[in-house]
Write a protein that holds these residues in place. Sequence first.
Motif, PDB file in Angstrom:
ATOM      1  N   ASN A 285       0.931  -1.399   0.077  1.00  0.00           N
ATOM      2  CA  ASN A 285       0.421  -0.102  -0.195  1.00  0.00           C
ATOM      3  C   ASN A 285       0.945   1.467  -0.340  1.00  0.00           C
ATOM      4  OD1 ASN A 285      -1.725   1.897   0.995  1.00  0.00           O
ATOM      5  ND2 ASN A 285      -3.149   0.769   0.793  1.00  0.00           N
ATOM      6  N   LEU A 286       0.291   1.914  -0.806  1.00  0.00           N
ATOM      7  CA  LEU A 286       1.089   3.652  -1.000  1.00  0.00           C
ATOM      8  C   LEU A 286       1.996   4.143   0.200  1.00  0.00           C
ATOM      9  CD1 LEU A 286       2.712   5.688  -3.004  1.00  0.00           C
ATOM     10  CD2 LEU A 286       0.241   6.604  -3.155  1.00  0.00           C
ATOM     11  N   PHE A 287       0.749   4.400   1.105  1.00  0.00           N
ATOM     12  CA  PHE A 287       0.410   5.311   2.354  1.00  0.00           C
ATOM     13  C   PHE A 287       1.216   4.273   3.387  1.00  0.00           C
ATOM     14  CE2 PHE A 287      -3.719   6.352   0.298  1.00  0.00           C
ATOM     15  CZ  PHE A 287      -3.488   7.486  -0.322  1.00  0.00           C
ATOM     16  N   GLU A 288       1.661   2.912   3.227  1.00  0.00           N
ATOM     17  CA  GLU A 288       2.453   2.205   4.568  1.00  0.00           C
ATOM     18  C   GLU A 288       3.816   1.695   3.689  1.00  0.00           C
ATOM     19  OE1 GLU A 288       0.740  -1.714   5.335  1.00  0.00           O
ATOM     20  OE2 GLU A 288      -0.934  -0.298   5.801  1.00  0.00           O
ATOM     21  N   PHE A 289       4.044   2.271   2.849  1.00  0.00           N
ATOM     22  CA  PHE A 289       5.016   2.642   2.144  1.00  0.00           C
ATOM     23  C   PHE A 289       6.123   3.789   2.939  1.00  0.00           C
ATOM     24  CE2 PHE A 289       8.547   3.596  -1.884  1.00  0.00           C
ATOM     25  CZ  PHE A 289       9.110   2.055  -1.866  1.00  0.00           C
TER      26      PHE A 289
ATOM     27  N   GLN B  26      -9.737  12.142  -3.280  1.00  0.00           N
ATOM     28  CA  GLN B  26      -8.687  12.442  -1.751  1.00  0.00           C
ATOM     29  C   GLN B  26      -7.474  11.590  -1.938  1.00  0.00           C
ATOM     30  OE1 GLN B  26      -9.056  15.204  -0.065  1.00  0.00           O
ATOM     31  NE2 GLN B  26     -10.434  15.840  -1.257  1.00  0.00           N
ATOM     32  N   ASP B  27      -7.786  10.391  -2.250  1.00  0.00           N
ATOM     33  CA  ASP B  27      -6.624   9.682  -1.572  1.00  0.00           C
ATOM     34  C   ASP B  27      -6.200   8.926  -2.908  1.00  0.00           C
ATOM     35  OD1 ASP B  27      -7.429   8.042   0.487  1.00  0.00           O
ATOM     36  OD2 ASP B  27      -8.749   6.850  -0.692  1.00  0.00           O
ATOM     37  N   VAL B  28      -6.060   9.688  -4.131  1.00  0.00           N
ATOM     38  CA  VAL B  28      -5.008  10.104  -5.897  1.00  0.00           C
ATOM     39  C   VAL B  28      -4.461  11.317  -5.546  1.00  0.00           C
ATOM     40  CG1 VAL B  28      -5.860  10.211  -7.782  1.00  0.00           C
ATOM     41  CG2 VAL B  28      -7.031   8.352  -6.711  1.00  0.00           C
ATOM     42  N   LYS B  29      -5.782  12.397  -4.461  1.00  0.00           N
ATOM     43  CA  LYS B  29      -4.931  13.712  -4.389  1.00  0.00           C
ATOM     44  C   LYS B  29      -3.812  13.809  -2.705  1.00  0.00           C
ATOM     45  CE  LYS B  29      -6.219  18.543  -3.652  1.00  0.00           C
ATOM     46  NZ  LYS B  29      -5.619  19.360  -4.511  1.00  0.00           N
ATOM     47  N   LYS B  30      -4.063  13.025  -2.186  1.00  0.00           N
ATOM     48  CA  LYS B  30      -2.705  12.671  -1.447  1.00  0.00           C
ATOM     49  C   LYS B  30      -1.572  12.178  -1.691  1.00  0.00           C
ATOM     50  CE  LYS B  30      -1.974  11.261   3.239  1.00  0.00           C
ATOM     51  NZ  LYS B  30      -2.709   9.315   4.304  1.00  0.00           N
ATOM     52  N   ALA B  31      -2.332  10.497  -2.682  1.00  0.00           N
ATOM     53  CA  ALA B  31      -0.914   9.971  -2.713  1.00  0.00           C
ATOM     54  C   ALA B  31       0.092  10.261  -4.350  1.00  0.00           C
ATOM     55  CB  ALA B  31      -1.927   8.443  -4.178  1.00  0.00           C
ATOM     56  N   PHE B  32      -0.828  11.433  -5.715  1.00  0.00           N
ATOM     57  CA  PHE B  32       0.716  12.134  -5.607  1.00  0.00           C
ATOM     58  C   PHE B  32       1.121  13.337  -5.578  1.00  0.00           C
ATOM     59  CE2 PHE B  32      -2.737  10.749  -8.925  1.00  0.00           C
ATOM     60  CZ  PHE B  32      -1.597  10.508 -10.214  1.00  0.00           C
ATOM     61  N   THR B  33       0.682  13.914  -3.728  1.00  0.00           N
ATOM     62  CA  THR B  33       1.005  14.638  -3.843  1.00  0.00           C
ATOM     63  C   THR B  33       2.742  14.207  -2.490  1.00  0.00           C
ATOM     64  OG1 THR B  33      -0.871  15.817  -2.869  1.00  0.00           O
ATOM     65  CG2 THR B  33       0.989  16.701  -1.457  1.00  0.00           C
TER      66      THR B  33
END
Length: 320
Positions: free
Chosen positions: A76-80, A104-111
């Motif tokens: 998971n990207l947010f646990e990387f 919001q998840d996509v926005k957070k991921a790209f940020t």
Amino acid sequence: MSIHHLPCEMLRSVFQNVNSHDIPHLRHVCRMFNNVIKTNYCFLPRVAYLVKIFSENGQIMISNMKSGDINGCTQNLFEFDFNHWREIGIVEMEFEDIQNCDDQDVKKAFTMIIEEMIKTRQSQLRKMAFTNVSVSDKVAIEIEELFGLALQQCENLTVENSILPISISKKSVNASKFDHFRWISSIGSSPVPSTEILKKFQSDMKSAVNRRSFLAEMDSVTVEAACDFLEEWLRLPIASFFNLSFHNCDDTWKTRFLAECEHRELTHNYMEFQSRTHNNAHVKVSFSQDASTCCIWPVLDVPARTTGQTVCYSRYFRDF
């Protein structure tokens, strides 16, 4: 004097000339080497990695793998742990199958990706690809920034079957580094400036002393831009290899193209245009009526037998 008595700055200069695959091994030599490398990883040669961002069951995932490997670490990207990026050099970044995800998840991921690329000084990026990516205007700022970063660094840009809230300006095209560009079945905030992209290739080709190759595949292009590129190549003393594919080129486009060639006195024999500087060099233009596609590439004829024998010509689709 022992190497251990050298200043850290001098050791860093030495390590900057070491093969990227040897840097991790040098960390095990001694504590001093480890400390110098650990604090200066961003400035040292780093092992090339491919990073892939994709969605799975609505979750944004990330996969890291060494360039050339098949399998990589996926999570998971947010646990990387992005500290890993300090030790690698990202040469390819691919975004695949990102659809129907929370904005919001996509926005957070790209940020996160943009911030970490800047923080870990990723300067080796050579290819960025978007395939089956559909994001809303709520992520426009992040997509624009990421694509702007790609235009500054990448030699290869690919957008396929995607909807991206980006607008590629003439200024950004002229300042970009790419020589491979694909924009297929995709939608942006404004139409892709295909004419400007061909003009950039034309300018780069004119000044390319190392015979760079240029590849482009786009949904549409003007007849005038295609003829400008063709005309420039035919008169260059040192010409580069290229492969151009344009979609949505119906019979009307073909008729206008042939009329424009006649107007410019670009004569051809069965859609092969003779180079004005190389006797055995041509440019081949091919139309596919079923796919409404126009393909253009160079051809070089070379004798395949020795002098005195019956000459048999071989055709090479390559640079010369």
